[in-house]
Write a protein that holds these residues in place. Sequence first.
Motif, PDB file in Angstrom:
ATOM      1  N   ILE A  14      62.831 133.101 150.263  1.00 55.00           N
ATOM      2  CA  ILE A  14      63.640 133.760 149.249  1.00 55.00           C
ATOM      3  C   ILE A  14      64.413 132.674 148.534  1.00 55.00           C
ATOM      4  N   PHE A  15      65.389 132.047 149.509  1.00 54.29           N
ATOM      5  CA  PHE A  15      66.651 131.841 149.656  1.00 54.29           C
ATOM      6  C   PHE A  15      65.794 130.220 148.938  1.00 54.29           C
ATOM      7  N   LEU A  16      64.484 130.078 150.143  1.00 52.72           N
ATOM      8  CA  LEU A  16      64.222 128.616 149.627  1.00 52.72           C
ATOM      9  C   LEU A  16      63.818 128.428 148.726  1.00 52.72           C
ATOM     10  N   ASP A  17      62.833 129.793 147.726  1.00 49.89           N
ATOM     11  CA  ASP A  17      62.052 129.730 146.865  1.00 49.89           C
ATOM     12  C   ASP A  17      63.331 129.318 145.653  1.00 49.89           C
ATOM     13  N   ILE A  18      64.542 129.983 145.822  1.00 49.96           N
ATOM     14  CA  ILE A  18      65.397 129.493 144.748  1.00 49.96           C
ATOM     15  C   ILE A  18      66.007 128.354 145.108  1.00 49.96           C
ATOM     16  N   ALA A  19      66.292 128.558 145.882  1.00 46.20           N
ATOM     17  CA  ALA A  19      67.366 126.135 146.077  1.00 46.20           C
ATOM     18  C   ALA A  19      66.044 125.309 145.405  1.00 46.20           C
ATOM     19  N   CYS A  20      64.653 125.547 145.616  1.00 42.55           N
ATOM     20  CA  CYS A  20      63.946 124.817 145.563  1.00 42.55           C
ATOM     21  C   CYS A  20      62.856 124.404 144.163  1.00 42.55           C
ATOM     22  N   LEU A  21      62.894 126.269 143.753  1.00 42.60           N
ATOM     23  CA  LEU A  21      62.596 126.379 142.511  1.00 42.60           C
ATOM     24  C   LEU A  21      62.825 126.936 141.490  1.00 42.60           C
ATOM     25  N   LEU A  22      63.234 127.826 141.492  1.00 41.84           N
ATOM     26  CA  LEU A  22      64.194 129.214 140.860  1.00 41.84           C
ATOM     27  C   LEU A  22      65.722 128.801 140.412  1.00 41.84           C
ATOM     28  N   LYS A  23      65.798 127.509 140.632  1.00 43.17           N
ATOM     29  CA  LYS A  23      67.621 127.134 140.160  1.00 43.17           C
ATOM     30  C   LYS A  23      67.798 127.323 138.992  1.00 43.17           C
ATOM     31  N   TRP A  24      68.073 127.509 138.178  1.00 43.81           N
ATOM     32  CA  TRP A  24      68.178 127.563 136.777  1.00 43.81           C
ATOM     33  C   TRP A  24      67.937 128.172 135.778  1.00 43.81           C
ATOM     34  N   GLU A  25      66.996 129.569 136.212  1.00 40.99           N
ATOM     35  CA  GLU A  25      66.195 130.590 135.823  1.00 40.99           C
ATOM     36  C   GLU A  25      67.023 131.487 135.750  1.00 40.99           C
ATOM     37  N   SER A  26      66.280 132.050 134.857  1.00 41.08           N
ATOM     38  CA  SER A  26      67.862 133.593 135.066  1.00 41.08           C
ATOM     39  C   SER A  26      67.123 134.588 135.461  1.00 41.08           C
ATOM     40  N   LYS A  27      68.261 135.379 135.973  1.00 42.52           N
ATOM     41  CA  LYS A  27      67.913 136.647 137.203  1.00 42.52           C
ATOM     42  C   LYS A  27      66.798 137.394 136.466  1.00 42.52           C
ATOM     43  N   LYS A  28      66.280 137.817 135.487  1.00 48.60           N
ATOM     44  CA  LYS A  28      65.425 138.851 135.482  1.00 48.60           C
ATOM     45  C   LYS A  28      64.190 137.662 135.785  1.00 48.60           C
ATOM     46  N   LYS A  81      56.536 115.359 157.297  1.00 51.25           N
ATOM     47  CA  LYS A  81      56.529 114.734 156.155  1.00 51.25           C
ATOM     48  C   LYS A  81      55.060 113.858 154.961  1.00 51.25           C
ATOM     49  N   ASP A  82      54.621 114.725 155.365  1.00 46.58           N
ATOM     50  CA  ASP A  82      53.105 114.448 154.049  1.00 46.58           C
ATOM     51  C   ASP A  82      54.125 115.368 152.952  1.00 46.58           C
ATOM     52  N   PRO A  83      53.432 115.689 152.212  1.00 45.41           N
ATOM     53  CA  PRO A  83      54.576 116.690 151.160  1.00 45.41           C
ATOM     54  C   PRO A  83      53.076 117.714 150.457  1.00 45.41           C
ATOM     55  N   GLY A  84      51.406 116.923 151.438  1.00 47.24           N
ATOM     56  CA  GLY A  84      50.945 118.355 151.477  1.00 47.24           C
ATOM     57  C   GLY A  84      50.845 119.466 152.079  1.00 47.24           C
ATOM     58  N   GLU A  85      51.507 118.940 153.084  1.00 44.80           N
ATOM     59  CA  GLU A  85      52.325 120.354 154.443  1.00 44.80           C
ATOM     60  C   GLU A  85      52.968 120.875 154.192  1.00 44.80           C
ATOM     61  N   ARG A  86      54.336 121.238 153.025  1.00 48.03           N
ATOM     62  CA  ARG A  86      55.492 121.619 152.622  1.00 48.03           C
ATOM     63  C   ARG A  86      54.590 122.608 151.873  1.00 48.03           C
ATOM     64  N   SER A  87      55.723 123.924 151.929  1.00 48.47           N
ATOM     65  CA  SER A  87      55.350 124.883 151.538  1.00 48.47           C
ATOM     66  C   SER A  87      55.864 125.093 149.463  1.00 48.47           C
ATOM     67  N   ARG A  88      56.493 124.090 149.666  1.00 41.27           N
ATOM     68  CA  ARG A  88      56.658 124.212 148.480  1.00 41.27           C
ATOM     69  C   ARG A  88      57.171 122.849 147.213  1.00 41.27           C
ATOM     70  N   LEU A  89      56.623 122.811 146.442  1.00 41.15           N
ATOM     71  CA  LEU A  89      56.607 121.052 145.824  1.00 41.15           C
ATOM     72  C   LEU A  89      57.880 121.053 144.572  1.00 41.15           C
ATOM     73  N   TRP A  90      58.309 120.799 144.220  1.00 45.19           N
ATOM     74  CA  TRP A  90      59.667 119.890 143.188  1.00 45.19           C
ATOM     75  C   TRP A  90      59.592 118.722 142.497  1.00 45.19           C
TER      76      TRP A  90
END
Length: 164
Positions: A14-28, A81-90
Amino acid sequence: MISFEELDEQEKNIFLDIACLLKWESKKEVEEILSCLYEGAMCGISDLLDKCLIEVDSKGVICMHDMLEEMGKDIVRRESKDPGERSRLWSLKDMIQVLKYNKVNKSIEGIKLFVTRLEDQLLLYSGFEKLHNLRYIILYTCPFFVNSVSFSDELRYLHWDFCP
């Protein structure tokens, strides 16, 4: 980093989702997205708030200190190192590299992109079907007509401006 290491696996995700993708989205909206992905997501968000790893501003928007955001993104970057092998892309640059050079594998679970160029949109549309474990996607795009786009059966949340 010590506070992050003390989190359970779901709270870390959840922390990684927020840090990488969901920061500045509404809490709702963050609660809605994460509830689609994790059982007990509301408790995880509450725990992150209690541990001061995230905050909710006066407008109800999820935010976090820039250093915590960068730490989360760095954790994801260290997955490979390969972005295709990461869990999240931004990063649009990373996503285009993944699709252009066919580096897609089963690691990518979440994507958030701002796409304005037509040629980038066309590449993205043709590559989504290769993302077999994609669980959520947030795309901000300009209008463009596409006949159809295929997604993985794992997809649980889709936000796409001007979705065909």
